[in-house]
Motif scaffolding. Structure first.
Motif, PDB file in Angstrom:
ATOM      1  N   LEU A  18       0.860  -1.176   0.000  1.00 52.19           N
ATOM      2  CA  LEU A  18       0.000   0.000   0.000  1.00 52.19           C
ATOM      3  C   LEU A  18       0.900   1.230   0.000  1.00 52.19           C
ATOM      4  O   LEU A  18       1.695   1.418   0.917  1.00 52.19           O
ATOM      5  N   LEU A  19       0.789   2.051  -1.032  1.00 52.00           N
ATOM      6  CA  LEU A  19       1.599   3.256  -1.124  1.00 52.00           C
ATOM      7  C   LEU A  19       0.874   4.436  -0.501  1.00 52.00           C
ATOM      8  O   LEU A  19      -0.329   4.607  -0.681  1.00 52.00           O
ATOM      9  N   SER A  20       1.629   5.248   0.221  1.00 50.79           N
ATOM     10  CA  SER A  20       1.051   6.472   0.753  1.00 50.79           C
ATOM     11  C   SER A  20       0.848   7.471  -0.380  1.00 50.79           C
ATOM     12  O   SER A  20       1.386   7.315  -1.482  1.00 50.79           O
ATOM     13  N   VAL A  21       0.072   8.503  -0.095  1.00 50.17           N
ATOM     14  CA  VAL A  21      -0.163   9.556  -1.073  1.00 50.17           C
ATOM     15  C   VAL A  21       1.159  10.189  -1.500  1.00 50.17           C
ATOM     16  O   VAL A  21       1.401  10.439  -2.687  1.00 50.17           O
ATOM     17  N   GLU A  22       2.041  10.451  -0.547  1.00 50.08           N
ATOM     18  CA  GLU A  22       3.318  11.087  -0.854  1.00 50.08           C
ATOM     19  C   GLU A  22       4.208  10.171  -1.690  1.00 50.08           C
ATOM     20  O   GLU A  22       4.902  10.631  -2.604  1.00 50.08           O
ATOM     21  N   ALA A 287      -2.817   3.652  -0.206  1.00 44.90           N
ATOM     22  CA  ALA A 287      -3.190   3.557   1.207  1.00 44.90           C
ATOM     23  C   ALA A 287      -4.175   4.666   1.570  1.00 44.90           C
ATOM     24  O   ALA A 287      -3.906   5.513   2.423  1.00 44.90           O
ATOM     25  N   VAL A 288      -5.321   4.670   0.892  1.00 43.30           N
ATOM     26  CA  VAL A 288      -6.365   5.648   1.166  1.00 43.30           C
ATOM     27  C   VAL A 288      -7.711   4.939   1.219  1.00 43.30           C
ATOM     28  O   VAL A 288      -7.878   3.837   0.699  1.00 43.30           O
ATOM     29  N   LYS A 289      -8.662   5.568   1.845  1.00 46.55           N
ATOM     30  CA  LYS A 289     -10.032   5.078   1.900  1.00 46.55           C
ATOM     31  C   LYS A 289     -10.968   6.254   1.723  1.00 46.55           C
ATOM     32  O   LYS A 289     -10.904   7.208   2.495  1.00 46.55           O
ATOM     33  N   PRO A 290     -11.818   6.225   0.689  1.00 47.02           N
ATOM     34  CA  PRO A 290     -11.909   5.219  -0.375  1.00 47.02           C
ATOM     35  C   PRO A 290     -10.871   5.493  -1.463  1.00 47.02           C
ATOM     36  O   PRO A 290     -10.318   6.590  -1.526  1.00 47.02           O
ATOM     37  N   GLY A 291     -10.602   4.517  -2.311  1.00 48.14           N
ATOM     38  CA  GLY A 291      -9.675   4.707  -3.412  1.00 48.14           C
ATOM     39  C   GLY A 291      -8.512   3.749  -3.414  1.00 48.14           C
ATOM     40  O   GLY A 291      -7.516   3.982  -4.107  1.00 48.14           O
ATOM     41  N   LYS A 292      -8.612   2.651  -2.684  1.00 48.41           N
ATOM     42  CA  LYS A 292      -7.478   1.730  -2.556  1.00 48.41           C
ATOM     43  C   LYS A 292      -7.073   1.057  -3.866  1.00 48.41           C
ATOM     44  O   LYS A 292      -5.888   1.066  -4.226  1.00 48.41           O
ATOM     45  N   PRO A 293      -7.999   0.426  -4.609  1.00 53.08           N
ATOM     46  CA  PRO A 293      -7.559  -0.304  -5.814  1.00 53.08           C
ATOM     47  C   PRO A 293      -7.178   0.638  -6.950  1.00 53.08           C
ATOM     48  O   PRO A 293      -7.949   1.499  -7.354  1.00 53.08           O
ATOM     49  N   ARG A 354      -4.321   3.585   6.889  1.00 53.90           N
ATOM     50  CA  ARG A 354      -4.769   4.195   5.639  1.00 53.90           C
ATOM     51  C   ARG A 354      -5.237   5.620   5.908  1.00 53.90           C
ATOM     52  O   ARG A 354      -5.804   5.915   6.957  1.00 53.90           O
ATOM     53  N   ARG A 355      -4.981   6.495   4.952  1.00 53.97           N
ATOM     54  CA  ARG A 355      -5.482   7.861   5.040  1.00 53.97           C
ATOM     55  C   ARG A 355      -6.945   7.850   4.610  1.00 53.97           C
ATOM     56  O   ARG A 355      -7.281   7.304   3.553  1.00 53.97           O
ATOM     57  N   GLU A 356      -7.793   8.429   5.406  1.00 56.65           N
ATOM     58  CA  GLU A 356      -9.229   8.346   5.139  1.00 56.65           C
ATOM     59  C   GLU A 356      -9.782   9.725   4.777  1.00 56.65           C
ATOM     60  O   GLU A 356      -9.364  10.745   5.340  1.00 56.65           O
ATOM     61  N   TYR A 357     -10.732   9.717   3.839  1.00 58.36           N
ATOM     62  CA  TYR A 357     -11.336  10.963   3.368  1.00 58.36           C
ATOM     63  C   TYR A 357     -12.840  10.903   3.594  1.00 58.36           C
ATOM     64  O   TYR A 357     -13.519   9.984   3.114  1.00 58.36           O
ATOM     65  N   LEU A 358     -13.339  11.891   4.322  1.00 62.75           N
ATOM     66  CA  LEU A 358     -14.760  11.992   4.621  1.00 62.75           C
ATOM     67  C   LEU A 358     -15.325  13.220   3.920  1.00 62.75           C
ATOM     68  O   LEU A 358     -14.693  14.275   3.896  1.00 62.75           O
ATOM     69  N   ARG A 359     -16.516  13.083   3.378  1.00 61.67           N
ATOM     70  CA  ARG A 359     -17.158  14.210   2.715  1.00 61.67           C
ATOM     71  C   ARG A 359     -17.786  15.128   3.754  1.00 61.67           C
ATOM     72  O   ARG A 359     -18.480  14.657   4.664  1.00 61.67           O
ATOM     73  N   VAL A 360     -17.523  16.439   3.637  1.00 60.13           N
ATOM     74  CA  VAL A 360     -17.980  17.386   4.655  1.00 60.13           C
ATOM     75  C   VAL A 360     -18.500  18.658   4.005  1.00 60.13           C
ATOM     76  O   VAL A 360     -18.156  18.999   2.870  1.00 60.13           O
ATOM     77  N   TRP A 361     -19.310  19.380   4.782  1.00 59.35           N
ATOM     78  CA  TRP A 361     -19.675  20.759   4.487  1.00 59.35           C
ATOM     79  C   TRP A 361     -18.808  21.659   5.357  1.00 59.35           C
ATOM     80  O   TRP A 361     -18.543  21.342   6.520  1.00 59.35           O
ATOM     81  N   LEU A 362     -18.415  22.797   4.837  1.00 60.43           N
ATOM     82  CA  LEU A 362     -17.685  23.786   5.619  1.00 60.43           C
ATOM     83  C   LEU A 362     -18.630  24.932   5.947  1.00 60.43           C
ATOM     84  O   LEU A 362     -19.137  25.610   5.051  1.00 60.43           O
ATOM     85  N   LEU A 390      -8.054  12.513   7.095  1.00 57.72           N
ATOM     86  CA  LEU A 390      -7.653  11.944   8.377  1.00 57.72           C
ATOM     87  C   LEU A 390      -6.378  11.137   8.175  1.00 57.72           C
ATOM     88  O   LEU A 390      -6.352  10.197   7.366  1.00 57.72           O
ATOM     89  N   PRO A 391      -5.287  11.454   8.864  1.00 61.05           N
ATOM     90  CA  PRO A 391      -4.006  10.798   8.618  1.00 61.05           C
ATOM     91  C   PRO A 391      -4.009   9.319   8.990  1.00 61.05           C
ATOM     92  O   PRO A 391      -4.881   8.833   9.721  1.00 61.05           O
ATOM     93  N   GLU A 392      -2.983   8.622   8.477  1.00 67.62           N
ATOM     94  CA  GLU A 392      -2.902   7.179   8.621  1.00 67.62           C
ATOM     95  C   GLU A 392      -2.911   6.725  10.076  1.00 67.62           C
ATOM     96  O   GLU A 392      -3.542   5.720  10.427  1.00 67.62           O
ATOM     97  N   ASP A 393      -2.207   7.435  10.953  1.00 72.70           N
ATOM     98  CA  ASP A 393      -2.065   6.970  12.333  1.00 72.70           C
ATOM     99  C   ASP A 393      -3.217   7.377  13.239  1.00 72.70           C
ATOM    100  O   ASP A 393      -3.283   6.955  14.396  1.00 72.70           O
ATOM    101  N   LEU A 394      -4.129   8.182  12.725  1.00 71.43           N
ATOM    102  CA  LEU A 394      -5.273   8.612  13.543  1.00 71.43           C
ATOM    103  C   LEU A 394      -6.266   7.465  13.701  1.00 71.43           C
ATOM    104  O   LEU A 394      -6.582   6.771  12.741  1.00 71.43           O
ATOM    105  N   THR A 395      -6.757   7.276  14.910  1.00 70.62           N
ATOM    106  CA  THR A 395      -7.778   6.260  15.145  1.00 70.62           C
ATOM    107  C   THR A 395      -9.079   6.853  15.670  1.00 70.62           C
ATOM    108  O   THR A 395     -10.133   6.221  15.555  1.00 70.62           O
TER     109      THR A 395
END
Length: 412
Positions: A18-22, A287-293, A354-362, A390-395
């Motif tokens: 799993l590759l990181s974004v960087e 290494a992202v969610k969603p978007g792994k494959p 995995r780095r996770e992405y959540l859809r939000v309103w600002l 949300l970074p990889e190490d955040l739980t």
């Protein structure tokens, strides 16, 4: 067409890696070479293009000292104790100015040249003009209300470097420097496929197990925000031979191919196998969610990027993989995704790794989470305006915690 550097057998990641974004961005920068070729376009057609030359100032900008206000130009040493000087001239914008006669002042309007010899301009509200004379304020610093020649750019100064993406401000700057046209890099030609027997073109009737194709149109629209010429190549069927032949034929006429779907390990996922059969596979799972494959390789020297089939996953993978790849091919200077900091107005739990992405309103500096998370929920993108990162190490994310967000503005 364009290609990836490195040996054909080199791989960006192992089968389970799993590759990181960087890491993914670094691999794109290391392996993808910018395209050759430039063209000269008028300013009206330059927005969004990549500058192919250093733009330097041929003269000072502004070219002469001018007044920043409507007021009165004078030499501070000439101001008498009473502060009154005779008015010897009036200068409007676009008019040449004669040198200031000793012991006099000149009426100047905004943008007008400041007469040689004057070292300050008094704001008209701070002065009193009557009977051909003007009474000036007691103390003004040298250069008050004067925009000096070269204040913006000095002659010979670099205005914009090659690789700069031209926006409205850059085009205005080029115009101010007297350039009616600019030399820009050739745009990469990007072909976009969707894959899947279940897909039907919008406007066509749906069968009992069919759905309208949205990914291709989303990706084409995302490419419109980049310096690329996007081409709609239609829908690939779930047949290995047809997929391989279509990719091979398209590779000869494009600088980059994008597909969505067909990159997992299912029986009807043929894109990855087609890349292997037609060229070299440089594959990673992001290494992202969603978007792994995701799958990346070359066919006949042309990069091929296989994005996930789920709509939200396809967009997230596009932003992290396709966007920097297109910019690299176009010769643009690296530009990371825009990120802001907001305050989370929600709680969230996630697994590490995995780095996770959540859809939000600002709203007012706060990030409010969309109530559903599915990677197939395209409406969740249309109804929100940013991705919380949300970074990889955040739980665990708690309300009130700062969180990085990627706004859609400028990307979508």
């Amino acid at each position: 067409m364009a290609g990836l550097t490195g040996a054909p057998g080199d791989c960006f990641g192992g089968e389970g890696a799993l590759l990181s974004v960087e890491e993914a961005a670094a691999l794109v920068a290391a392996r993808v070479a910018p395209l050759h070729g430039t063209e000269t376009v008028p300013l009206r057609a330059a927005r969004g293009r990549v500058l192919a030359e250093d733009l330097t100032a041929p003269a000072d900008l502004p070219p002469f000292a001018n007044s920043a206000v409507d007021g009165y130009a004078f030499r501070r040493a000439d101001r008498p104790p009473g502060g009154t000087l005779p008015l010897a001239a009036r200068v409007a914008a676009g008019q040449p100015a004669a040198p200031l006669a000793p012991g006099t002042a000149a009426r100047v309007l905004t943008g007008a040249p400041v007469p040689a010899g004057a070292d300050a301009v008094a704001l008209q509200e701070d002065a009193a003009a009557e009977g051909g004379a003007v009474t000036l304020p007691a103390a003004l610093p040298a250069g008050a209300n004067i925009r000096p020649a070269g204040e913006d750019l000095a002659r010979g100064e670099l205005a914009l470097p090659a690789g700069h993406r031209l926006d409205a401000a850059a085009i205005g700057l080029a115009a101010a420097l007297g350039r009616p046209a600019l030399r820009v890099a050739r745009r990469p030609v990007v072909g976009v496929f969707s894959t899947g027997d279940e897909l039907v073109e919008p406007g066509q009737p749906l069968g009992p197990a069919a759905r309208h194709d949205s990914n291709r149109h989303t990706l084409l629209a995302l490419l419109d925000a980049l310096p690329a010429e996007a081409r709609d190549l239609g829908i690939l069927p779930d047949r290995a031979g047809a997929t391989a032949e279509a990719l091979r034929a398209a590779a000869a006429a494009h600088d980059l191919l994008l597909t969505s779907g067909g990159v997992s390990a299912g029986e009807e996922d043929h894109v990855r196998q087609a890349i292997e059969a037609g060229g070299a596979l440089h594959f990673w799972k992001l290494a992202v969610k969603p978007g792994k494959p995701a799958a990346m390789g070359t066919i006949a020297g042309t990069p091929v990027l296989g994005l996930p089939g789920n709509p939200v996953a396809a967009v997230v993978a596009f932003l992290h993989l396709a966007r920097p790849l297109v910019l690299r091919l176009a010769g643009a200077l690296p530009r990371p995704l825009p990120r802001l900091t907001a305050i989370a107005a929600f709680a969230h739990r996630k697994k590490p790794g995995r780095r996770e992405y959540l859809r939000v309103w600002l709203i007012g500096g706060e990030a409010h989470r969309y109530p559903r998370d599915g990677a197939g929920l395209l409406a969740s993108l249309a109804r929100t305006d940013a991705l919380a990162e949300l970074p990889e190490d955040l739980t665990a994310l708690e309300p009130g915690t700062p969180v990085a967000v990627i706004p859609y503005a400028g990307l979508f």
